[in-house]
Motif scaffolding. Structure first.
Motif, PDB file in Angstrom:
ATOM      1  N   ALA A 101       0.824  -1.214   0.000  1.00  0.00           N
ATOM      2  CA  ALA A 101       0.000   0.000   0.000  1.00  0.00           C
ATOM      3  C   ALA A 101       0.855   1.260   0.000  1.00  0.00           C
ATOM      4  O   ALA A 101       0.324   2.361  -0.167  1.00  0.00           O
ATOM      5  CB  ALA A 101      -0.923   0.003   1.216  1.00  0.00           C
ATOM      6  N   ARG A 102       2.158   1.104   0.180  1.00  0.00           N
ATOM      7  CA  ARG A 102       3.061   2.260   0.170  1.00  0.00           C
ATOM      8  C   ARG A 102       3.106   2.865  -1.222  1.00  0.00           C
ATOM      9  O   ARG A 102       3.293   2.164  -2.220  1.00  0.00           O
ATOM     10  CB  ARG A 102       4.456   1.829   0.624  1.00  0.00           C
ATOM     11  CG  ARG A 102       5.532   2.900   0.455  1.00  0.00           C
ATOM     12  CD  ARG A 102       6.841   2.486   1.066  1.00  0.00           C
ATOM     13  NE  ARG A 102       6.790   2.667   2.518  1.00  0.00           N
ATOM     14  CZ  ARG A 102       7.055   3.814   3.142  1.00  0.00           C
ATOM     15  NH1 ARG A 102       7.374   4.895   2.437  1.00  0.00           N
ATOM     16  NH2 ARG A 102       6.996   3.895   4.439  1.00  0.00           N
ATOM     17  N   ARG A 103       2.940   4.178  -1.310  1.00  0.00           N
ATOM     18  CA  ARG A 103       2.841   4.835  -2.601  1.00  0.00           C
ATOM     19  C   ARG A 103       4.179   5.356  -3.123  1.00  0.00           C
ATOM     20  O   ARG A 103       4.326   5.608  -4.322  1.00  0.00           O
ATOM     21  CB  ARG A 103       1.829   5.982  -2.514  1.00  0.00           C
ATOM     22  CG  ARG A 103       0.393   5.498  -2.331  1.00  0.00           C
ATOM     23  CD  ARG A 103      -0.573   6.613  -2.043  1.00  0.00           C
ATOM     24  NE  ARG A 103      -0.369   7.185  -0.711  1.00  0.00           N
ATOM     25  CZ  ARG A 103      -1.226   7.995  -0.107  1.00  0.00           C
ATOM     26  NH1 ARG A 103      -2.340   8.346  -0.731  1.00  0.00           N
ATOM     27  NH2 ARG A 103      -0.979   8.456   1.095  1.00  0.00           N
ATOM     28  N   SER A 104       5.157   5.558  -2.230  1.00  0.00           N
ATOM     29  CA  SER A 104       6.474   6.026  -2.663  1.00  0.00           C
ATOM     30  C   SER A 104       7.492   5.717  -1.577  1.00  0.00           C
ATOM     31  O   SER A 104       7.138   5.442  -0.423  1.00  0.00           O
ATOM     32  CB  SER A 104       6.458   7.531  -2.954  1.00  0.00           C
ATOM     33  OG  SER A 104       6.446   8.273  -1.730  1.00  0.00           O
ATOM     34  N   SER A 105       8.751   5.788  -1.929  1.00  0.00           N
ATOM     35  CA  SER A 105       9.814   5.533  -0.955  1.00  0.00           C
ATOM     36  C   SER A 105       9.933   6.676   0.050  1.00  0.00           C
ATOM     37  O   SER A 105      10.544   6.506   1.113  1.00  0.00           O
ATOM     38  CB  SER A 105      11.153   5.339  -1.676  1.00  0.00           C
ATOM     39  OG  SER A 105      11.488   6.509  -2.416  1.00  0.00           O
TER      40      SER A 105
END
Length: 312
Positions: free
Chosen positions: A279-283
Motif C-alpha cells: 500500500a506504500r505509494r512512494s519511498s
C-alpha cells in the motif's frame, strides 16, 4: 479439554504462520463483536475491569477473558490475568485453553508485522522499539518475519528496562542496543514501533524522516497517546479496525480537536490484506499504523494453534 501453559502457547504460534493466518482472516472479511467492557467495583482499592472478546467462524470459536485488578500490585500479584477458550462450533464443546497473555502479545506483534509488510519499505532494516514489556519483547521476531531487520534499538522510560531487553536480544544473536536519546533514535530508524503505557505523546512529528514507518501499539484507552498531532498529520494513517478510532486516544483526541479527520484514515487491515501488493505509494511516504486489537486476531491465533497443535 487441553490446557496449554505460556511456553506451550508460544510454541503453537510461530510468527510466519500467525502472520499468514491473520492475513487470511482479514482478507476473508471475518468480523467480530467489539470488546465487551465491564467495571468491577472493589472496596478500599481501585475498581477492577472485566474484558470479554469473542469471535467465531464456521468451524471454531474463541473467547478471551481478561481481568484487570490494579490492587494486585499491593499483593505482589499480576494486575492482568487472561485466558483464551477455544470451542467447537458444531457441538459447542470446549476443546482448549491457551495462555491469554502470551497469545495477546504474539497476535498483537503479528498484526503490527502484517501491517508493516504492506506499509514499510522493502529495505527497512533498522527497528526502533519504544518499551520493554511483554509486547515489546515480541516485536523483533515479528518484524524480522517480514523485513530484513539487522539492527534493533531499544528505548524505554526506565533505561534499565531497555538495557535488559537489549542484553536479552544479544544473547539470542541479535544486533541490539539500548538508546537514551529518543529524538536521535527516531530520526535514524526505518521502522519505529511503540508499545508503551504513555499518557502523553513521546514521538514528535518533527522528528520523522521521509520513508519511515511508524507503528503505534500502546495507546489503548481514549486518554493515552504515543505520538503527537504532527506525527499523524505527516503520515498516511492506517488502523487495524474502525474500533481504533473510538478506543485509542491516539486517534480519538486529534479527531475531536480537528487536527485530523476521518478522511485522513487511509485504510484498515481489511483493505490492506485485500490488496495483494504494497500500500506504500512512494519511498518517501511516511506511513503510520495504529492498532488496539480485536477478537479476529485472537481467533486467528486460535486457528494457528490448532494447525500447529494437531488434536485440539
Amino acid at each position: 479439554m487441553q490446557i496449554f501453559n505460556a511456553k506451550q502457547t508460544a510454541e503453537l504460534l510461530p510468527y510466519p504462520h500467525l502472520i499468514a493466518q491473520l492475513s487470511a482472516q482479514f482478507r476473508a472479511g471475518l468480523k467480530a463483536p467489539d470488546r465487551h467492557h465491564h467495571d468491577l467495583p472493589m472496596q478500599h482499592e481501585a475498581n477492577g475491569t472485566l474484558l470479554l472478546m469473542p469471535a467465531w467462524n464456521n468451524d471454531i470459536g474463541c473467547i478471551k477473558i481478561v481481568t484487570v485488578t490494579p490492587g494486585n500490585s499491593a499483593r505482589s500479584l499480576p494486575a492482568i490475568a487472561g485466558n483464551v477458550l477455544i470451542f467447537r462450533r458444531d457441538t459447542g464443546a470446549h476443546v482448549a485453553l491457551l495462555d491469554g497473555a502470551v497469545l495477546t502479545a504474539r497476535r498483537t506483534a503479528a498484526a503490527s508485522a502484517l501491517a508493516a509488510d504492506k506499509l514499510a519499505r522493502k529495505d527497512a532494516r533498522h527497528l526502533l522499539i519504544l518499551g520493554a514489556g511483554k509486547v515489546a519483547q515480541q516485536l523483533p521476531d515479528a518484524f524480522a518475519a517480514v523485513r530484513p531487520i539487522d539492527q534493533i534499538s531499544i528505548w524505554n522510560n526506565h533505561p534499565d528496562g531497555a538495557e535488559a531487553l537489549a542484553a536479552s536480544l544479544r544473547q539470542q544473536g541479535k544486533n541490539a542496543t539500548a538508546v537514551h536519546d529518543l529524538q536521535d533514535a527516531v530520526s535514524r530508524a526505518d521502522i519505529i514501533t511503540a508499545a508503551t503505557l504513555a499518557q502523553q505523546p513521546l514521538i514528535k512529528g518533527e522528528w520523522l524522516q521521509p520513508g519511515q514507518h511508524l507503528d503505534l501499539i500502546g495507546a489503548f484507552t481514549p486518554t493515552m497517546r504515543e505520538a503527537d498531532d504532527q506525527a499523524l498529520q505527516r503520515s498516511s494513517i492506517y488502523i487495524d479496525t474502525a474500533f481504533a478510532c473510538q478506543e485509542a486516544g491516539e486517534l480519538k483526541i486529534p479527531l475531536v480537536s480537528g487536527a485530523i479527520s476521518q478522511n485522513d484514515i487511509c485504510g484498515d487491515l481489511y483493505s490492506l490484506t485485500a490488496n495483494p501488493t504494497s500500500a506504500r505509494r512512494s519511498s518517501e511516504e511516511i506511513t503510520l499504523f495504529k492498532s488496539v486489537g480485536n477478537a479476529v486476531m485472537d481467533l486467528s491465533a486460535a486457528l494457528t494453534a490448532i494447525n500447529n497443535g494437531g488434536d485440539i
